[in-house]
Design a protein around this motif. Structure first.
Motif, mmCIF file in Angstrom:
data_model
loop_
_atom_site.group_PDB
_atom_site.id
_atom_site.type_symbol
_atom_site.label_atom_id
_atom_site.label_comp_id
_atom_site.label_asym_id
_atom_site.label_seq_id
_atom_site.Cartn_x
_atom_site.Cartn_y
_atom_site.Cartn_z
ATOM 1 N N UNK A 136 0.837 -1.194 0.000
ATOM 2 C CA UNK A 136 0.000 0.000 0.000
ATOM 3 C C UNK A 136 0.880 1.255 0.000
ATOM 4 N N UNK A 137 0.589 2.168 -0.895
ATOM 5 C CA UNK A 137 1.353 3.410 -0.983
ATOM 6 C C UNK A 137 2.432 3.382 -2.054
ATOM 7 N N UNK A 138 2.784 2.233 -2.568
ATOM 8 C CA UNK A 138 3.765 2.127 -3.648
ATOM 9 C C UNK A 138 3.025 1.724 -4.913
ATOM 10 N N UNK A 139 3.085 2.541 -5.921
ATOM 11 C CA UNK A 139 2.395 2.260 -7.169
ATOM 12 C C UNK A 139 3.409 2.047 -8.279
ATOM 13 N N UNK A 140 3.666 0.802 -8.663
ATOM 14 C CA UNK A 140 4.633 0.540 -9.733
ATOM 15 C C UNK A 140 4.053 0.860 -11.107
ATOM 16 N N UNK A 141 4.932 0.960 -12.091
ATOM 17 C CA UNK A 141 4.501 1.177 -13.469
ATOM 18 C C UNK A 141 3.921 -0.096 -14.063
ATOM 19 N N UNK A 142 4.502 -1.243 -13.709
ATOM 20 C CA UNK A 142 4.067 -2.535 -14.247
ATOM 21 C C UNK A 142 3.996 -3.562 -13.128
ATOM 22 N N UNK A 176 7.176 -16.637 -12.598
ATOM 23 C CA UNK A 176 6.757 -17.975 -13.020
ATOM 24 C C UNK A 176 7.314 -19.056 -12.110
ATOM 25 N N UNK A 177 8.350 -18.726 -11.341
ATOM 26 C CA UNK A 177 8.971 -19.737 -10.486
ATOM 27 C C UNK A 177 8.321 -19.808 -9.104
ATOM 28 N N UNK A 178 8.263 -18.676 -8.405
ATOM 29 C CA UNK A 178 7.736 -18.691 -7.033
ATOM 30 C C UNK A 178 6.301 -18.173 -6.930
ATOM 31 N N UNK A 179 5.779 -17.532 -7.987
ATOM 32 C CA UNK A 179 4.402 -17.043 -7.979
ATOM 33 C C UNK A 179 4.228 -15.696 -7.302
ATOM 34 N N UNK A 180 5.310 -15.034 -6.914
ATOM 35 C CA UNK A 180 5.215 -13.740 -6.243
ATOM 36 C C UNK A 180 4.851 -12.650 -7.247
ATOM 37 N N UNK A 181 4.045 -11.698 -6.810
ATOM 38 C CA UNK A 181 3.726 -10.544 -7.638
ATOM 39 C C UNK A 181 4.795 -9.489 -7.391
ATOM 40 N N UNK A 182 5.411 -9.010 -8.476
ATOM 41 C CA UNK A 182 6.522 -8.071 -8.386
ATOM 42 C C UNK A 182 6.136 -6.794 -9.104
ATOM 43 N N UNK A 183 6.417 -5.665 -8.481
ATOM 44 C CA UNK A 183 6.180 -4.370 -9.104
ATOM 45 C C UNK A 183 7.436 -3.881 -9.781
ATOM 46 N N UNK A 184 7.301 -3.312 -10.973
ATOM 47 C CA UNK A 184 8.430 -2.804 -11.745
ATOM 48 C C UNK A 184 8.212 -1.313 -11.970
#
Length: 91
Positions: A44-50, A55-63
Motif C-alpha cells: 500500500x502506498x507504492x504504485x509501480x509502473x508494471x 513464473x517460479x515462485x508465484x510472487x507478484x513483483x512491481x516494476x
C-alpha cells in the motif's frame, strides 16, 4: 557456425539485461541496456509502473522505470483522438 536465425537472435539478446525476481532470484524479465528499473513487492502506498508475476515462485513483483525521460505516448484503444494526432490541448 551459427544458423541464420540464431545469428539474428544473438544480436538482439546482446542488447538486453536480465532482471531477477527479488523473492527467489530466478529470471523475471528482460530489459534494454539503457533502462534503469526498480523491482519490489507491491504494498500500500507504492504504485509501480508494471506488475509481473514470477513464473517460479508465484510472487507478484512491481516494476518501476527510473529514467522516465521519454514523453508519454498516447496510443491504443483507450487513447483519445486528439492526442493520437498531435493535438496536445486538454479539454
Amino acid at each position: 557456425m551459427r544458423r541464420k536465425k540464431e545469428a539474428q537472435n544473438y544480436d538482439l539478446k546482446a542488447q538486453r539485461k536480465v532482471l531477477l525476481c527479488p523473492g527467489c532470484g530466478q529470471r523475471l524479465l528482460d530489459s534494454s541496456l539503457g533502462i534503469r528499473s526498480r523491482l519490489f513487492t507491491p504494498v500500500k502506498g507504492r504504485n509501480p509502473d508494471y506488475y509481473v508475476k514470477c513464473r517460479h515462485c508465484g510472487a507478484e513483483v512491481g516494476v518501476t522505470k527510473l529514467n522516465n525521460s521519454d514523453p508519454p505516448r498516447a496510443c491504443g484503444p483507450g487513447a483519445d483522438r486528439e492526442s493520437r494526432h498531435g493535438n496536445t490541448a486538454i479539454p
